[in-house]
Design a protein around this motif. Structure first.
Motif, mmCIF file in Angstrom:
data_model
loop_
_atom_site.group_PDB
_atom_site.id
_atom_site.type_symbol
_atom_site.label_atom_id
_atom_site.label_comp_id
_atom_site.label_asym_id
_atom_site.label_seq_id
_atom_site.Cartn_x
_atom_site.Cartn_y
_atom_site.Cartn_z
ATOM 1 N N GLY A 253 0.814 -1.212 0.000
ATOM 2 C CA GLY A 253 0.000 0.000 0.000
ATOM 3 C C GLY A 253 0.843 1.256 0.000
ATOM 4 N N ASP A 471 -0.669 8.049 -1.854
ATOM 5 C CA ASP A 471 -2.055 8.289 -2.283
ATOM 6 C C ASP A 471 -2.359 9.752 -1.969
ATOM 7 N N SER A 519 -8.014 3.626 -1.442
ATOM 8 C CA SER A 519 -7.461 3.199 -0.152
ATOM 9 C C SER A 519 -8.286 3.714 1.019
ATOM 10 N N GLU A 572 -8.439 -0.105 2.553
ATOM 11 C CA GLU A 572 -7.325 -1.046 2.469
ATOM 12 C C GLU A 572 -6.268 -0.787 3.545
#
Length: 576
Positions: A253, A471, A519, A572
């Motif tokens: 991630g 992100d 996410s 996530e």
């Protein structure tokens, strides 16, 4: 004591020459009694320096009749008597002239800003004045200001310093000061009693009048600030969110990278995204952002709004607090994430005191800082190095960067946009706003919004370059609005209860990358559908914590503006 002896005592107290006369033997002017100077200066300030007060009362049609004229005289007596009481306490050789000079200059500056911009002087405005830096102060200078300060402040001050005064022995000076204080106190009591009915009605129905009494408004504001600040300083800063935890990023991630852009002097209604008739935000519209169009600020000035909007308390509790508490950035940093405040303004007002922070105001860049003040894009220069300097362990949990922009800071709106973004012409090219037409003023302001649109789009473009590592997301929110001549009001900073909505409605814009949406399980399309929901700065603290999935007991989901568009079970990034 006989009547004759009493008369001789009273005569001796003021013998120094209650009135000046020529000493024939020495061919020089005898000195004035200080009491006459106190009374004279108090009358000058009460009558001449209160032109904004008399103008407001005249426009309200409260002094346009014989009874109204009597009320005006009573109000002038109240102001003059109150000033005399205050000055009598310091009517001594080494304090009187400096005190009167300070009051005259303060009254002159107050008269200018109240006359020219329709503002009032209260604790918020005084805070703004005390926190103004040299760059902001320079932006307020113009010929009108200099003329008013010269006539109302400097000229009478020069007269005061050239005037000979006879203070006499300290015992007699003390008695004279006491007589002056008692006499002014009696006059004050009589004036209030005789004017009580119209005075009470006026103060009840027109609250702004109490903030126009010059320079009593400044004296009261300073006193209130001193008392409140002292109480909070003694209590220290209380920590909050001691249990805060940011998510540990799952293998494969990416941590979040959120840029919060703090807008300055931004009217929500002047953003094309929110339905404005002019195309002020074309670049943002291409980026598919979500914009909340019904957002209310915590205050009407930067000094009031910024600490409040980063607080967990909400506006009502923040204004009533007796203790200072940590804010949003403290909780984010405590959760394990990296935080950086970057300032292109006059400081963070205490919000960034306990996190890494830097300023761009002194950078030298011919293109972005042509006149000493830098355009907001300067904050994107060298940003990679600034982020890389933050602790690696914290960056691996996520980064929150706050960009405090210059935005549409007035009154020199024309200086907030480069030539390439001056789409609306002719624009007001001066800080003396009353010399510009309404359309010229609006053009200059809208040009600054057009440049803000470009700056925010450039920020999004920069974030897109970071998507292999993070992100990315951006949240833009204004600190307060602005008056542009509507109802003869300019700038901002009116007390919240009487300020127009234009000074309280601010933009709130959100951009989320595809990775961030996935996410954090938040939908931009859902946010767009909630554009008319009523929100305020009270929601910001909890919305940012929720957007970052930071867990803490201080978080309240009901105040999270993003919560209705988040599917928590699908996120996530998991906590361990």
């Amino acid at each position: 004591m006989s009547a004759t002896r009493s008369q001789r005592l009273l005569a001796s107290l003021f013998a120094d020459d209650a009135l000046p006369s020529v000493d024939q033997k020495n061919n020089r002017l005898r000195a004035y009694n200080p009491a006459w100077l106190v009374v004279g200066v108090s009358l000058w300030m009460a009558v001449v320096a209160n032109l904004p007060l008399w103008r407001e009362l005249f426009q309200l049609r409260l002094i346009n009749s014989p009874s109204g004229a009597a009320f005006a005289m009573g109000l002038a007596s109240i102001i003059a008597a109150t000033l005399t009481v205050l000055c009598s306490l310091l009517a001594w050789r080494w304090t009187l002239k400096p005190l009167l000079t300070l009051l005259l200059i303060a009254a002159a500056f107050g008269a200018h800003f109240m006359l020219s911009y329709g503002v009032v002087i209260d604790t918020t405005m005084m805070t703004n004045a005390l926190q103004t830096d040299a760059r902001e102060a320079t932006g307020l200078l113009n010929l009108r200001l200099m003329a008013i300060v010269f006539v109302l402040g400097i000229v009478p001050s020069l007269v005061i310093w050239r005037l000979p005064l006879a203070y006499g022995p300290w015992a007699r000076r003390l008695l004279q000061n006491l007589f002056l204080l008692m006499g002014a106190g009696v006059l004050l009591g009589l004036s209030v009693a005789l004017s009580f009915q119209p005075l009470a009605s006026t103060m009840r129905n027109h609250k702004q009048i109490r903030y126009l009494m010059n320079p009593l408004n400044s004296i009261y504001a300073l006193g209130s600030l001193a008392v409140g600040s002292r109480a909070r300083i003694n209590s220290g800063v209380e920590p909050i969110g001691l249990d805060a935890r940011a998510p540990v990023i799952a293998p494969g991630g990416r941590p979040p990278f959120l840029i919060m852009v703090l807008g300055e002097t931004t009217r929500s209604g002047n953003f094309g995204l929110n339905g404005y008739v002019r195309p002020t935000t074309p670049e943002l519209e291409k980026d598919q952002v979500a914009s909340f169009g019904n957002v209310w600020s915590c205050g009407t000035s930067t000094a009031a709004s910024v600490p409040c909007m980063f607080s967990s308390l909400g506006r009502a509790a923040f204004d009533a607090r007796n203790t200072d508490y940590e804010g949003l950035l403290d909780v984010i940093q405590r959760s394990g994430m990296a935080v950086l405040w970057l300032d292109n303004q006059s400081g963070c007002k205490g919000t960034c005191d306990r996190v890494p922070n830097a300023s761009t105001t002194s950078l030298q860049n011919p293109q972005l800082c042509p006149n000493g003040a830098c355009y907001d894009e300067i904050m994107l220069e060298g940003l990679e190095k600034r982020i890389a300097a933050l602790p690696l362990e914290q960056r691996e949990r996520g980064v929150v960067l706050v960009l405090h922009s210059m935005g549409s800071h007035g009154p020199a709106y024309y200086q907030r946009s480069p030539d390439a973004f001056k789409r609306f012409k002719p624009e007001c090219a001066t800080n003396d706003l009353q010399n510009c037409s309404q359309s010229e003023l609006l053009n200059a302001y809208d040009n600054s919004i057009a440049y803000t649109d470009h700056f925010l789009a450039s920020t999004i473009s920069w974030l897109k370059t970071q998507q292999t590592t993070y992100d990315a997301a951006m949240v833009y929110i204004g600190d307060h609005g602005e008056s542009l001549g509507e109802s003869n009001l300019y700038l901002h900073g009116l007390p919240y209860a009487i300020a127009p909505d234009l000074q309280k409605m601010v933009p709130w814009i959100t951009w989320l990358s595809a990775g961030f949406e996935k996410s954090r399980a938040v939908s931009t399309q859902c946010l767009k559908g909630r554009r008319d929901e009523k929100l305020s700065h009270d929601n910001l603290f909890h919305s940012i914590l929720g957007l970052l999935h930071i867990q803490s007991q201080v978080y309240q989901s009901r105040l999270d503006a993003y919560a209705p568009c988040v599917t928590r079970g699908q996120a996530e990034a998991k906590l361990q």
